[in-house]
Design a protein around this motif. Structure first.
Motif, PDB file in Angstrom:
ATOM      1  N   ASN B  73      -1.334  21.883   2.072  1.00 51.52           N
ATOM      2  CA  ASN B  73      -0.923  21.794   3.463  1.00 51.52           C
ATOM      3  C   ASN B  73      -2.065  21.656   4.468  1.00 51.52           C
ATOM      4  O   ASN B  73      -1.994  22.136   5.583  1.00 51.52           O
ATOM      5  CB  ASN B  73      -0.028  22.969   3.849  1.00 51.52           C
ATOM      6  N   SER B  74      -3.099  20.984   4.045  1.00 49.16           N
ATOM      7  CA  SER B  74      -4.103  20.588   5.014  1.00 49.16           C
ATOM      8  C   SER B  74      -3.644  19.267   5.619  1.00 49.16           C
ATOM      9  O   SER B  74      -2.857  18.542   5.017  1.00 49.16           O
ATOM     10  CB  SER B  74      -5.455  20.420   4.343  1.00 49.16           C
ATOM     11  N   VAL B  75      -4.125  18.944   6.793  1.00 52.72           N
ATOM     12  CA  VAL B  75      -3.642  17.754   7.480  1.00 52.72           C
ATOM     13  C   VAL B  75      -4.580  16.581   7.240  1.00 52.72           C
ATOM     14  O   VAL B  75      -5.747  16.614   7.607  1.00 52.72           O
ATOM     15  CB  VAL B  75      -3.501  18.009   8.995  1.00 52.72           C
ATOM     16  N   LEU B  76      -4.061  15.548   6.612  1.00 50.09           N
ATOM     17  CA  LEU B  76      -4.854  14.361   6.335  1.00 50.09           C
ATOM     18  C   LEU B  76      -4.211  13.129   6.958  1.00 50.09           C
ATOM     19  O   LEU B  76      -3.002  13.033   7.052  1.00 50.09           O
ATOM     20  CB  LEU B  76      -4.979  14.148   4.827  1.00 50.09           C
ATOM     21  N   TYR B  77      -5.076  12.192   7.355  1.00 54.65           N
ATOM     22  CA  TYR B  77      -4.602  10.954   7.938  1.00 54.65           C
ATOM     23  C   TYR B  77      -5.200   9.775   7.188  1.00 54.65           C
ATOM     24  O   TYR B  77      -6.346   9.820   6.770  1.00 54.65           O
ATOM     25  CB  TYR B  77      -5.024  10.857   9.401  1.00 54.65           C
ATOM     26  N   ALA B  78      -4.427   8.718   7.066  1.00 52.66           N
ATOM     27  CA  ALA B  78      -4.941   7.502   6.452  1.00 52.66           C
ATOM     28  C   ALA B  78      -4.416   6.293   7.207  1.00 52.66           C
ATOM     29  O   ALA B  78      -3.367   6.347   7.848  1.00 52.66           O
ATOM     30  CB  ALA B  78      -4.542   7.431   4.985  1.00 52.66           C
ATOM     31  N   LEU B  79      -5.168   5.216   7.125  1.00 53.10           N
ATOM     32  CA  LEU B  79      -4.771   3.961   7.747  1.00 53.10           C
ATOM     33  C   LEU B  79      -3.469   3.462   7.149  1.00 53.10           C
ATOM     34  O   LEU B  79      -3.270   3.524   5.946  1.00 53.10           O
ATOM     35  CB  LEU B  79      -5.835   2.893   7.500  1.00 53.10           C
ATOM     36  N   CYS B  80      -2.612   2.949   7.998  1.00 53.17           N
ATOM     37  CA  CYS B  80      -1.432   2.280   7.491  1.00 53.17           C
ATOM     38  C   CYS B  80      -1.794   0.835   7.187  1.00 53.17           C
ATOM     39  O   CYS B  80      -2.645   0.244   7.830  1.00 53.17           O
ATOM     40  CB  CYS B  80      -0.317   2.288   8.536  1.00 53.17           C
ATOM     41  N   LYS B  81      -1.129   0.275   6.200  1.00 53.40           N
ATOM     42  CA  LYS B  81      -1.329  -1.138   5.933  1.00 53.40           C
ATOM     43  C   LYS B  81      -0.507  -1.972   6.897  1.00 53.40           C
ATOM     44  O   LYS B  81       0.255  -1.436   7.697  1.00 53.40           O
ATOM     45  CB  LYS B  81      -0.960  -1.446   4.479  1.00 53.40           C
ATOM     46  N   ASP B  82      -0.677  -3.269   6.793  1.00 57.02           N
ATOM     47  CA  ASP B  82      -0.101  -4.168   7.787  1.00 57.02           C
ATOM     48  C   ASP B  82       1.416  -4.043   7.941  1.00 57.02           C
ATOM     49  O   ASP B  82       1.967  -4.295   8.997  1.00 57.02           O
ATOM     50  CB  ASP B  82      -0.419  -5.629   7.424  1.00 57.02           C
ATOM     51  N   GLU B  83       2.059  -3.642   6.859  1.00 56.69           N
ATOM     52  CA  GLU B  83       3.518  -3.558   6.921  1.00 56.69           C
ATOM     53  C   GLU B  83       3.994  -2.539   7.954  1.00 56.69           C
ATOM     54  O   GLU B  83       5.119  -2.571   8.396  1.00 56.69           O
ATOM     55  CB  GLU B  83       4.098  -3.184   5.564  1.00 56.69           C
ATOM     56  N   CYS B  84       3.112  -1.599   8.279  1.00 57.08           N
ATOM     57  CA  CYS B  84       3.515  -0.572   9.222  1.00 57.08           C
ATOM     58  C   CYS B  84       3.439  -1.075  10.648  1.00 57.08           C
ATOM     59  O   CYS B  84       2.495  -1.741  11.044  1.00 57.08           O
ATOM     60  CB  CYS B  84       2.618   0.655   9.094  1.00 57.08           C
ATOM     61  N   GLU B  85       4.442  -0.770  11.392  1.00 52.53           N
ATOM     62  CA  GLU B  85       4.410  -1.058  12.819  1.00 52.53           C
ATOM     63  C   GLU B  85       4.957   0.136  13.565  1.00 52.53           C
ATOM     64  O   GLU B  85       5.511   1.044  12.976  1.00 52.53           O
ATOM     65  CB  GLU B  85       5.285  -2.275  13.136  1.00 52.53           C
ATOM     66  N   GLN B  86       4.826   0.064  14.876  1.00 50.54           N
ATOM     67  CA  GLN B  86       5.297   1.192  15.680  1.00 50.54           C
ATOM     68  C   GLN B  86       6.772   1.485  15.401  1.00 50.54           C
ATOM     69  O   GLN B  86       7.613   0.618  15.443  1.00 50.54           O
ATOM     70  CB  GLN B  86       5.127   0.845  17.156  1.00 50.54           C
ATOM     71  N   GLY B  87       7.056   2.733  15.127  1.00 50.17           N
ATOM     72  CA  GLY B  87       8.436   3.146  14.918  1.00 50.17           C
ATOM     73  C   GLY B  87       9.040   2.620  13.637  1.00 50.17           C
ATOM     74  O   GLY B  87      10.156   2.965  13.283  1.00 50.17           O
ATOM     75  N   HIS B  88       8.288   1.792  12.932  1.00 49.29           N
ATOM     76  CA  HIS B  88       8.879   1.234  11.714  1.00 49.29           C
ATOM     77  C   HIS B  88       7.833   1.230  10.604  1.00 49.29           C
ATOM     78  O   HIS B  88       7.231   0.212  10.307  1.00 49.29           O
ATOM     79  CB  HIS B  88       9.392  -0.179  11.976  1.00 49.29           C
ATOM     80  N   HIS B  89       7.648   2.379  10.035  1.00 41.96           N
ATOM     81  CA  HIS B  89       6.619   2.507   9.024  1.00 41.96           C
ATOM     82  C   HIS B  89       7.053   1.921   7.697  1.00 41.96           C
ATOM     83  O   HIS B  89       8.231   1.838   7.385  1.00 41.96           O
ATOM     84  CB  HIS B  89       6.284   3.985   8.813  1.00 41.96           C
ATOM     85  N   HIS B  90       6.097   1.532   6.991  1.00 43.29           N
ATOM     86  CA  HIS B  90       6.216   1.236   5.578  1.00 43.29           C
ATOM     87  C   HIS B  90       6.764   2.517   4.957  1.00 43.29           C
ATOM     88  O   HIS B  90       6.220   3.585   5.160  1.00 43.29           O
ATOM     89  CB  HIS B  90       4.794   0.914   5.088  1.00 43.29           C
ATOM     90  N   ASP B  91       7.846   2.419   4.241  1.00 38.91           N
ATOM     91  CA  ASP B  91       8.569   3.637   3.902  1.00 38.91           C
ATOM     92  C   ASP B  91       8.145   4.337   2.621  1.00 38.91           C
ATOM     93  O   ASP B  91       8.623   5.416   2.328  1.00 38.91           O
ATOM     94  CB  ASP B  91      10.067   3.338   3.841  1.00 38.91           C
ATOM     95  N   ASN B  92       7.312   3.713   1.842  1.00 37.58           N
ATOM     96  CA  ASN B  92       6.926   4.355   0.599  1.00 37.58           C
ATOM     97  C   ASN B  92       5.406   4.424   0.447  1.00 37.58           C
ATOM     98  O   ASN B  92       4.715   3.430   0.625  1.00 37.58           O
ATOM     99  CB  ASN B  92       7.506   3.582  -0.586  1.00 37.58           C
ATOM    100  N   HIS B  93       4.951   5.589   0.142  1.00 32.13           N
ATOM    101  CA  HIS B  93       3.512   5.765  -0.014  1.00 32.13           C
ATOM    102  C   HIS B  93       3.199   6.527  -1.279  1.00 32.13           C
ATOM    103  O   HIS B  93       3.868   7.492  -1.617  1.00 32.13           O
ATOM    104  CB  HIS B  93       2.943   6.559   1.167  1.00 32.13           C
ATOM    105  N   ILE B  94       2.173   6.082  -1.945  1.00 33.23           N
ATOM    106  CA  ILE B  94       1.630   6.881  -3.029  1.00 33.23           C
ATOM    107  C   ILE B  94       0.230   7.322  -2.637  1.00 33.23           C
ATOM    108  O   ILE B  94      -0.593   6.506  -2.225  1.00 33.23           O
ATOM    109  CB  ILE B  94       1.556   6.083  -4.354  1.00 33.23           C
ATOM    110  N   HIS B  95      -0.002   8.577  -2.732  1.00 32.81           N
ATOM    111  CA  HIS B  95      -1.331   9.097  -2.444  1.00 32.81           C
ATOM    112  C   HIS B  95      -1.884   9.781  -3.663  1.00 32.81           C
ATOM    113  O   HIS B  95      -1.185  10.547  -4.326  1.00 32.81           O
ATOM    114  CB  HIS B  95      -1.276  10.073  -1.278  1.00 32.81           C
ATOM    115  N   PHE B  96      -3.147   9.496  -3.899  1.00 32.12           N
ATOM    116  CA  PHE B  96      -3.800  10.127  -5.039  1.00 32.12           C
ATOM    117  C   PHE B  96      -4.886  11.066  -4.537  1.00 32.12           C
ATOM    118  O   PHE B  96      -5.762  10.657  -3.778  1.00 32.12           O
ATOM    119  CB  PHE B  96      -4.413   9.071  -5.959  1.00 32.12           C
TER     120      PHE B  96
END
Lengths: 138, 138
Positions: B73-96
């Motif tokens: 539960n630490s807070v991390l941020y990462a760049l969204c890829k191009d598919e992401c736009e305001q209010g309409h995020h790319h809905d699936n993410h895998i984080h390693f």
DNA sequence: TAATAATTGCAATTTTGTTGCAAAAATTTT
DNA sequence: AAAATTTTTGCAACAAAATTGCAATTATTA
């Protein structure tokens, strides 16, 4: 279902105290996951914040509950199923968070599909956090 | 790659300020995800903590970055890829997350298999957090 | 370049989590 | 069943993380 919390405490070699029983009862009475604030409000008796922190930590250490990773990074806890034991947690979890009612459900029975990772990556554990609409809000 | 951050800011109708440029540059220069502390330390210039909080929030709102759910539960941020736009995020993410070097990588290109949820549950978005050993530590 | 709008940094505050320690409660021993 | 021992609790103090209002500064628009 009266002495379920008592059983769990004894089984884990924990001294039986009012806070532990009441907090565990809360988890047993709840389908969803609980945040620290939920516990602080709903135990009936008012326990010290510190006591709640320590109780939750103890339960996590014993494998009675586990933390849930959330997108908004709030800290949530849910009961572990039987497969979990001290120091050896069930390694795959699916959690469902409802966008409407905000309930968080631990879906232990659903298996996580195997993921194809790039070369060189060795996965150990997977947490899946699915959000959407739950069965009761749908 | 010099004006990449500038492009992104303009594209998202954000005023171009030093903090926003520097913070965005940090994300662009990094493979892994960043925590608030990483940003505070590595922008070169010292920005106020509050400015960083607000900048990150702005970027999240615009869909430029996204938060990553982590087991601790630490807070991390990462760049969204191009598919992401305001209010309409790319809905699936895998984080390693690497257990050894602790780097957190957003694997946007890997698709998440469809999960079979119980009746009544309507999934919208999935976050998968895989931990283990990354390709560089392996 | 002036007028307007947005962003920044500071101070104050709130929320969240941690630590040491004495009092209280639970468990063990006699 | 009571005394001795161990564990847990709650308080106080502290530390860290995050938020808010507001004046000063910086960016954008006209």
């Amino acid at each position: 279902m009266k002495g379920a919390s008592l059983e769990i405490l004894k089984h884990n070699h924990l001294s039986v105290t009012e806070s532990r029983k009441k907090i565990l009862d809360l988890f047993l009475a709840n389908i969803g996951a609980l945040a620290h604030a939920d516990i602080e409000k709903n135990t009936g008796v008012q326990f010290d914040r510190v006591t709640i922190y320590r109780t939750l930590q103890t339960f996590v250490d014993k494998g009675i509950i586990h933390t849930i990773p959330t997108a908004d990074n709030s800290v949530l806890y849910a009961l572990c199923k039987d497969e979990c034991e001290q120091g050896h947690h069930h390694d795959n979890h699916i959690h469902f968070i409802c966008d409407t009612c905000n309930i968080t459900i631990c879906m232990d029975h659903i298996t996580i599909p195997v993921l194809k990772l790039p070369k060189g990556f060795a996965p150990k554990r997977s947490d899946v956090v699915v959000s959407g609409i739950c069965n009761r809000c749908n």
